[in-house]
Design an enzyme around this catalytic site. Structure first.
Site, PDB file in Angstrom:
ATOM      1  N   GLY A 197       0.825  -1.212   0.000  1.00  0.00           N
ATOM      2  CA  GLY A 197       0.000   0.000   0.000  1.00  0.00           C
ATOM      3  C   GLY A 197       0.848   1.246   0.000  1.00  0.00           C
ATOM      4  N   ASN A 198       0.210   2.359   0.272  1.00  0.00           N
ATOM      5  CA  ASN A 198       0.956   3.617   0.363  1.00  0.00           C
ATOM      6  C   ASN A 198       0.365   4.434   1.510  1.00  0.00           C
ATOM      7  OD1 ASN A 198      -1.161   5.513  -0.730  1.00  0.00           O
ATOM      8  ND2 ASN A 198      -0.992   4.065  -2.432  1.00  0.00           N
ATOM      9  N   ARG A 199       1.000   5.588   1.793  1.00  0.00           N
ATOM     10  CA  ARG A 199       0.650   6.319   3.011  1.00  0.00           C
ATOM     11  C   ARG A 199      -0.459   7.329   2.813  1.00  0.00           C
ATOM     12  NH1 ARG A 199       5.840   8.775   3.997  1.00  0.00           N
ATOM     13  NH2 ARG A 199       4.592  10.191   5.251  1.00  0.00           N
ATOM     14  N   SER A 200      -1.119   7.321   1.672  1.00  0.00           N
ATOM     15  CA  SER A 200      -2.167   8.323   1.449  1.00  0.00           C
ATOM     16  C   SER A 200      -3.316   8.132   2.452  1.00  0.00           C
ATOM     17  CB  SER A 200      -2.715   8.184   0.029  1.00  0.00           C
ATOM     18  OG  SER A 200      -3.803   9.046  -0.125  1.00  0.00           O
TER      19      SER A 200
END
Ligand code: FMN
Length: 388
Positions: A197-200
């Site tokens: 995933g990513n940190r958004s």
């Protein structure tokens, strides 16, 4: 001018709602009071109608009219609980369930009621649905004691209403337009429990959705693992993976598309169907590119649709790549944010962006994401107007 439903519930602070109503009428708003039976023990509904410069409605469902904002001040512990549980057993709770738009409430009750775990849970439920609270303040309560529970002052509530309605303008070019916003970060499964995933957090997209709603648009929010509540009044569709995001985005027609989500560029080629046990061995992953949602949207776009891309990259080189994106992906506006800088962009409260349009660029200095959202939507309005 906005149309505001003003709910008044039964507490000592009901009399302060008269002053609030006066302030709203003076600001030019069209206010429809909805006064509960208990509130009438404190102030008659006729007082509110007179202050609103209205006749007592003959329509049995006046409260179900389309309104830009629902405000409940004061909000009793009782009505707070009924709202949290979705009751619809009087005009006000019916109106609250039928309302599609922002909601602001000003709770007022004694400290013990406010601090009770039941009230805490009810408040949390409302906040998770995007309801905004103003107050309660600390100060002298009706019973003579001092504590938290006093309704916020009418001037403060009126100020929050003005901020919520923001650039609210019945003549906004976005009024009645369908706006599709994507927000959050997609997660690509490795197995049923692990993902890449990513940190958004989704804050920027949620701020854009709230602002578009304020300008009178019909807003659909495709949310990928949002870390913040979606604004009340938007249609929220959960799109946890890049494939979900692509499918839902292509299935909808919209006048304006704001692609603020951080959609994974790569996903594991073969996610496992069962959880991989810990066996001490290395785990080699093969990542394959995900299909480009933006390109597909640009290819499928209908006449006059405004397409806005968001790009997170680093430094001057990133900015150059985003400038090229305008042509390469055939979009109307690119919002560039430099994720190399501390304190802005991913998972941050603030943002600082460069708006790259076909006819020029502008730099939006660091500000809270809801302020940045206003500037972005001002630019979108300019493009919508130029194209019509
Ligand atoms: C004098 C008096 C003052 C009250 N003040 C409050 C108050 O400030 N906050 C509150 O939650 N309830 C207060 N109550 C209790 C509510 O009126 C009661 O819970 C009522 O059922 C609320 O109905 P409503 O939420 O439909 O307006 C008060 C009751 C009385 C008799």
């Amino acid at each position: 001018m906005a149309r505001i439903l003003l709910g008044v519930t039964g507490g000592i602070a009901s009399y302060k709602a008269c002053e609030l109503l006066r302030l709203l009428v003076r600001a030019g708003h069209d206010v429809l009071p909805v006064v509960t039976a208990s509130a009438e023990r404190f102030v008659t509904a006729d007082t509110f109608y007179a202050l609103a410069r209205r006749e007592r409605p003959t329509d049995p469902y006046p409260h179900l009219q389309d309104a830009d904002l629902l405000v409940i001040a004061p909000l009793t512990a009782n009505t707070l609980a009924r709202l949290a549980h979705g009751h619809a057993d009087d005009l006000l709770t019916e109106a609250a369930l039928a309302h599609r738009g922002p909601v602001l409430v000003a709770p007022a009750m004694n400290s013990a009621m406010w601090e009770h775990p039941a009230t805490r849970a009810n408040v949390a439920a409302l906040v998770s649905r995007g309801v905004e609270l103003v107050g309660p303040a600390s100060g002298e309560l009706a019973e003579g004691e001092v504590g938290v529970g006093r309704m916020a002052e009418p001037e403060e509530i009126a100020g929050r209403i003005a901020a919520l309605l923001g650039g609210h303008d019945r003549s906004s070019p976005l009024r009645g337009k369908r706006v599709l916003v994507t927000a959050g970060g997609t997660r690509e499964p490795l197995d049923p429990v692990r993902y890449i995933g990513n940190r958004s957090s989704g804050r920027m997209g949620v701020a854009l959705a709230a602002e578009a709603l304020r300008r009178g648009a019909e807003v659909t929010l495709l949310g990928a693992n949002l870390q913040v509540p979606a604004p009340a009044g938007v249609e929220l569709v959960a799109t946890p993976t890049a494939a979900d995001m692509r499918r839902e985005a292509l299935a909808r027609t919209a006048d304006v598309v704001l692609m603020a989500a951080a959609v994974a560029d790569y996903r594991p080629r073969r996610p496992l169907t069962g959880k991989r046990p810990k066996d001490g061995e290395s785990w080699h992953l093969e990542l394959v590119p995900t299909p480009d949602v933006l390109r597909a949207l640009a290819a499928a776009r209908s006449d006059g649709q405004v397409l806005v891309a968001f790009g997170a990259e680093s430094g001057e080189e990133g900015l150059e790549r985003k400038r090229r994106m305008l042509q390469e992906k055939d979009v109307d506006l690119v919002v560039y944010n430099d994720v190399g800088q501390e304190g802005i962009g991913f998972d941050a409260v603030d943002n600082e962006v460069v708006l790259i349009a076909r006819d020029g660029e502008s730099h939006v200095p660091r500000a809270a994401k809801d302020i940045v959202a206003k500037v972005i939507l001002d630019e979108v309005e300019r493009i919508v107007t130029a194209q019509s």
